[in-house]
Structure formats: C-alpha cells, structure tokens
Motif scaffolding. Sequence first.
Motif, short mmCIF file in Angstrom:
data_model
loop_
_atom_site.label_atom_id
_atom_site.label_comp_id
_atom_site.label_asym_id
_atom_site.label_seq_id
_atom_site.Cartn_x
_atom_site.Cartn_y
_atom_site.Cartn_z
N UNK B 245 0.89 -1.17 0.00
CA UNK B 245 0.00 0.00 0.00
C UNK B 245 0.93 1.22 0.00
N UNK B 246 0.89 2.01 -1.08
CA UNK B 246 1.85 3.11 -1.21
C UNK B 246 1.16 4.41 -1.57
N UNK B 266 2.41 -1.88 -6.60
CA UNK B 266 2.28 -0.79 -5.62
C UNK B 266 0.85 -0.31 -5.76
N UNK B 267 0.12 -0.28 -4.64
CA UNK B 267 -1.33 -0.09 -4.68
C UNK B 267 -1.76 1.22 -4.00
N UNK B 268 -2.82 1.80 -4.50
CA UNK B 268 -3.43 3.07 -4.05
C UNK B 268 -2.92 4.24 -4.89
N UNK B 269 -1.77 4.84 -4.50
CA UNK B 269 -1.09 5.87 -5.30
C UNK B 269 -1.87 7.17 -5.48
N UNK B 270 -2.79 7.46 -4.57
CA UNK B 270 -3.58 8.68 -4.68
C UNK B 270 -2.70 9.94 -4.64
N UNK B 271 -1.58 9.87 -3.91
CA UNK B 271 -0.76 11.07 -3.75
C UNK B 271 0.58 10.96 -4.49
N UNK B 288 -1.53 -0.50 -9.04
CA UNK B 288 -2.91 -0.93 -8.78
C UNK B 288 -3.71 0.25 -8.22
N UNK B 289 -4.71 0.69 -8.97
CA UNK B 289 -5.53 1.83 -8.54
C UNK B 289 -6.85 1.33 -7.95
#
Lengths: 411, 411
Positions: B245-246, B266-271, B288-289
């Motif tokens: 979760x990154x 690498x998952x999430x990446x909102x920021x 992974x979004x």
Amino acid sequence: MLAIHNIGELVVVPPGPIGGRSMRDLTRIALAAMLLDGERIAWFGPEPQLDAPTGGESIDACGGCVIPGLIDCHTHTVFAGTREAEFVQRIEGKSYAQIAEAGGGIRVTVDAVRSATCDRLVELALPRLQRMLHNGVTTVEIKSGYGLTVEDELKMLEAVRRLKELQPVELVATYLAAHTTPREFEGRPDDYLDMVLNESLLARIRDEKLAEFCDVFCERTAFDIEQSRRVLTTAKRFGLTPRLHADQITQMSATLLAGEVGAISADHLETIDDAGIAALKAAGCVAVLLPGCSFFLSVKQAPARRLLEADLPVAVATDFNPGSAMVESLPLVMHIACTQMRLTPAEALVAATANAAAAVNRHDRLGAIKVGMQADLAILDVPNHDQWMYEPGRNCVRTVLKRGRVVASND
Amino acid sequence: MLAIHNIGELVVVPPGPIGGRSMRDLTRIALAAMLLDGERIAWFGPEPQLDAPTGGESIDACGGCVIPGLIDCHTHTVFAGTREAEFVQRIEGKSYAQIAEAGGGIRVTVDAVRSATCDRLVELALPRLQRMLHNGVTTVEIKSGYGLTVEDELKMLEAVRRLKELQPVELVATYLAAHTTPREFEGRPDDYLDMVLNESLLARIRDEKLAEFCDVFCERTAFDIEQSRRVLTTAKRFGLTPRLHADQITQMSATLLAGEVGAISADHLETIDDAGIAALKAAGCVAVLLPGCSFFLSVKQAPARRLLEADLPVAVATDFNPGSAMVESLPLVMHIACTQMRLTPAEALVAATANAAAAVNRHDRLGAIKVGMQADLAILDVPNHDQWMYEPGRNCVRTVLKRGRVVASND
C-alpha cells in the motif's frame, strides 16, 4: 390482513414534503411489525405489540429493514438506442460540440425513437422497469421528449400508458416536447413550440390522461425563460402541472419562473446560486437533485447541503436516460448523493420517498409509513437503512410490495 | 470441446502486463466464436470460420460480448462486522480522529474478526464471493490484516484456504499482518513486527501455502519506510512476493521501496508525484488503482492518466473492505475508473483483467483471450464492452465460466 413480522428496523418516513432541516430526523422502530389491510397500511409498531388476526397471511422480514417503496421522480425511461460511443468520446476529452459534430447527442436518441414503433418502445422499457422494481422502486415518473413531432411525442406517452398495464411499477407521465428543438425546426424554436403547444393536441393529452405534468428544458442551448414560460403556462391551462429542468448548465433564473408558474418541482440545480435558492424557497416547490447525472458526466454536483440548510424539500432521482445518465439504479444514485453530495442515508431515503412523492403529487398516498397510506414497501436484506446506503454495487433489496402485494423477490 | 457461438463482440485482451499507452488498443472481433478444450481456450475467431466438431456441447452467447473473467487483485473480502455508523459520521463531517475517538476505525473490524471463528469468517465471505462471481469476477486476491495476532492472522489465511474449496472463484492469499499496529502494541510497532515476522510463523505460511504475497500498509499512521522494508524483505526470504500500500494519504517515497524490494505491485497511489511515477516505472511493478475507495471516501482519485501516459501497467481493483470501500462490485469500480479517472472502457477492462493478472502473478494463465490460456470468461448481456461500462448499476453479466465450465448464470 397481511402481517409483516420480524422487521429489524422499520424506518418511519413521514409524508412529504419534508423541509431539508428535518429530513434526517427519522423514527426507527427496532424489532417491528406491520399489518396491511388490502392496499393500505393498517398498523405498525414494536413486534411485541402486534395483535395479528390468527390464520392471516404473513411475511417474515428475517430481521431486515423495511422502508417505503422508492419513487424515481425524474426519468426518461422510454427510449430506443444506446449512446456508449459518446460516453467513450467524452472520456477521451471530446467536447459537447465535437460529439454533436461526430453525430452524437440527443438527436441520436430522437432518431432512434422516431424509427421505433410504440410496441418496440414498450418492449425496451419493460426490462428496465423490471430491474428498477427489483431495486425497490415502486413508482417511476417518465418523460416524453425524444419524439419531437406530434405523432412521436404521443407515441412515447402511449408507450407509458401501455406500460402501466403490463407491469406493477406505478408510472407518472410527463409531457416534455420542449426538450430540445428538433433539427427540422432549427433556428425556429417558436414555430416548433406552436406545433407542440397546439390546443387540440393539449386537449387530447388532457382528455386521454396521457400526461399529468408538463416539463421544459430551460437552458441556453434549449428554451429561454420566455419560451419556457409560454410552454408551462399554456400546458397548465390544459391541466398539466408545470415542472422544469432548471439551472443545470447555465444559471438563468429559471427558479424565479418556477415560482411564477407554480411549478411542483425544479430539477437539476447544479448551478443554482443564493438568489435561486431564495426563489425556490418562495416558490414552495420541491428541489429535485440528479446526482447520477453529474457523476456520469464527471461534472460538479448541485449544492445539496445549501439547499438542505435553506430548509427546501429535496428529492433525489436517477434522471435515467441514454445520454447523460445511463443509471437505472435509484439506490446507487442515493449512495452517490451520500458520498458526493454529503446527504446522510436518512436524508437520501426521504429524498427518494416522501419528497419524491411530493414531486409527483402523490404524497397523500405514497412515500411514507403511516396508517392509511398505500402499502408500497421494500424489505431489505440488511438490518438497517444506513447499511444499505453503505453498500453500493450490491442489491440489498429482498422483497418488494406494491399496493400490499408482493411483486418482486430477489431470493 | 465446448463451443461458444453467436458472440456479438469478442474482446481480444492480450496477456499482461500491458503498458499504459497500449491499454486501449484492443482487437475486437465482431460475430465471433470460441472453442474450449477442457480448461483451456483452443480456438477463437470470426464465427463463419468456426469448424466445430459435431455433437459437442455449445453455448449461445445471444449476440453478447465475451471478455476474460475479471480479476479483483486487491481486496479484504474476509472480515466480520460492518461499519455503517462510521460511514454516516464521515458524511456528517466527523474527522478520522473523531471517528476513532467514538470507537470507530479499523479496530472495530479487528475486534469483530478476533471474536469470530474461522467457520464464521468463511460463512460471511461465501455470499460476497458468490455475488462477485455473478458480476463476472473469477479470481480474487484476499488479504489478512484484521487479526493482528499470530493466531488470528492464521485464522484469516485459513479461512481463505477453506473458501478455495467451497466455491469456484480462484483465490489468492496475501499476508498483511503489517496492516496496522494493534492496540496491545500501541507505541511499540517494532515489537509487533517481531511477533508477526517470526521465522517459524513465516516458514509455516510458506510450507502450508497459506499465502503467496506479503503486503504492508506503508503510511505515516501505520508503518514507515524502514519498517516496511523490514516486513517485505523478511517475508521475501520465506518465498512471499512483496507488494505494498503506497502513497495513499502521505507521499513518503514508498514507490522507491517498491523497486528496491522487487514488489510485484504498488497499490493506491492517490498522492503519487512525478518522482514516484519515475520510481514505479524503474521498479517495473504494476500500479494498482482503487477508485472505489476514493469514491466511497469522497477524496481525490489517483492521477490515473499520468500513470497511463508514463506507460505503466495500470490495474484497477475494488479494495473491498468494511471501512474505506464497502464496494464489492468490480464492474461498478471500473465504471468509476471511467468517469472519475477518465479511463476508457478498454483501459478499464485491461486494468481488471490482463494487468490485474500480472499483479497477482497469473498473467501466464489468466486475464487474456489467447489460445492455451485458461478459459475464465464472462458472457455479457450487452453487445459490446463499451456499453457494459456505460451502464453502471445494472449487472450486465449473463454467464460466467471458470476453467471452461459454466459456474454462474444470471438468467
């Protein structure tokens, strides 16, 4: 008498219209029961107080939540054709004008509806209404507005009339010939209005009960204030109650017109300002929000919290249509209202029941849990209505009743 | 041999990983057919070229679109309890800290999971997986991370193992003990990691094949870069492939760590920022979004288009969990990716098939339409996959095949 017992939470939605500041104050009865007498609610309360007549029918709610049947008070459910190409073009960054140039836009649907027979329109709408019913929706407003000739507008309204007889969802018809000016009248919107406001046509719509409401798309690209006034006041003389598409893209004081003509609802309101909110408040009409449309188009949502704080009765509907909101699930749209407009689940529920009933002039009979009201109900697969709104993408409706009878089951 | 004929559109998704710039270039065969030989795709092409053996079984796709079975590559599907109260509090404007003070947050789920038996966790997850299957999902990654004791983390992984035997969805287990520090270790995260990175425990997870991957929540409020490095490198020595979760809430260069430890995703990446995108590109891992999570929380989406332009292989998953994404429908989340992140339907499809397969290390076998690949397929009720993405809130899946056999039908 039909008893519904073992209700985990009965959400006692009062009759609408309910002002925004009171929309979250709902009584919830835990471990409840209900008695239905034919089409009506005869009693409800805590289950231990149930004094059911022996030998009557009963439904076990299995601990699920019970709510009034949902009312989708703004849809365009009768249409032909789909517009997924346009959906993709919009994602790719094409403008409205580019999409229209590439042959997209509302006229695609107008061509498809004109080419379709009334039978075909009915055949296409039936499974949509069936799926809406399975989502807990027991009443749906449907607008004309893709025919744009006298004959094709009447064909759409006739399709709605036939659909009333073919399936259990209660339908409310709205005459929306003033949706846009068709290409054969390009540059001559007033000539087009002459045609669709023809007195013998309006008399026929009234006499054959083909519509209860008249709507107009009051927008820079459609009909201006003066034209919209003409549409709504003319139709009103023939018994069609006014409602209007207002402040969707352009803020042009359509809410003042709403008050002036006595509209029952003003719908969209994405660009409403403080003056518009004041006008709407003075007009006493229901503010119908369409969050699925803004979501689908990735544009700004209407300022729902400001409308609620102004104590306006707010309703939420799908705007289900093939161009700007191919979203037939009212529960999904209510969830969007929760997360994208910050309505609480209680506010979203009132918006899709009591206040939606007021927007279609059925609040004396529909949209509430009250003795004597019509027994249109949804039994959920979850123990409370907050949990329902918290699980988008899952159909949590187990059983649907219309006029006191089970009409859909998702078991 | 099993023939599938009368396919309106066969979407020929190639095996992943597929770089962002190529994700929308999909071959679509109109009026197609397929032949399946046991578990595998044996042939596909235009229907007139079909040379089906006589007397074989066949499926009529009725003009529907056929796609690879969807792969949900980031979920927390095994859990107990629901957190709708917190959902409502968030809408009412409560902060994360206020919700935690009021007894909300991940610890609610941790308590519920600790109290549940393995049997109960299995019983709760089964209908979720069944509904996912009916949405066209044939493979689901599931993380531990709500037990946070040796015993309870093993219980969660054991639940996943049992679920593999009880239903047709293929499950991929990930060890996520480093999800958060449990309250009994508050202020002592390294002591907690000593416990869950114990060598005999990791050896047992490896030997009993309880997990294939190890994940860590690399975040200011969870584990820092140094701790995350320790988690992933230790687990890797025991054969667990790293993922993380990154950059969800805080940008802390977790993508550099992804490259350093050889993370598969690498998952999430909102920021994520430009340096992070470059690091991810160098790392060669799948991005992974989780658009359903940002949607559910009403926060900013990850910069999907920038990741695609950087030619990163992008996947989309639900993040299904009871706190931040109670969204079990991958098709709905793909629609959200389309309208809120501006992925085209083709990009969303590749993201939830070929690239999701790469994120769970199954791209040699799953997520593509290719001779020799496993016949995990979904037959849709609409003639093309654009139309599917264009209709959120309706389940357009008609039939689902896993390993060449029909395992779900929505008729």
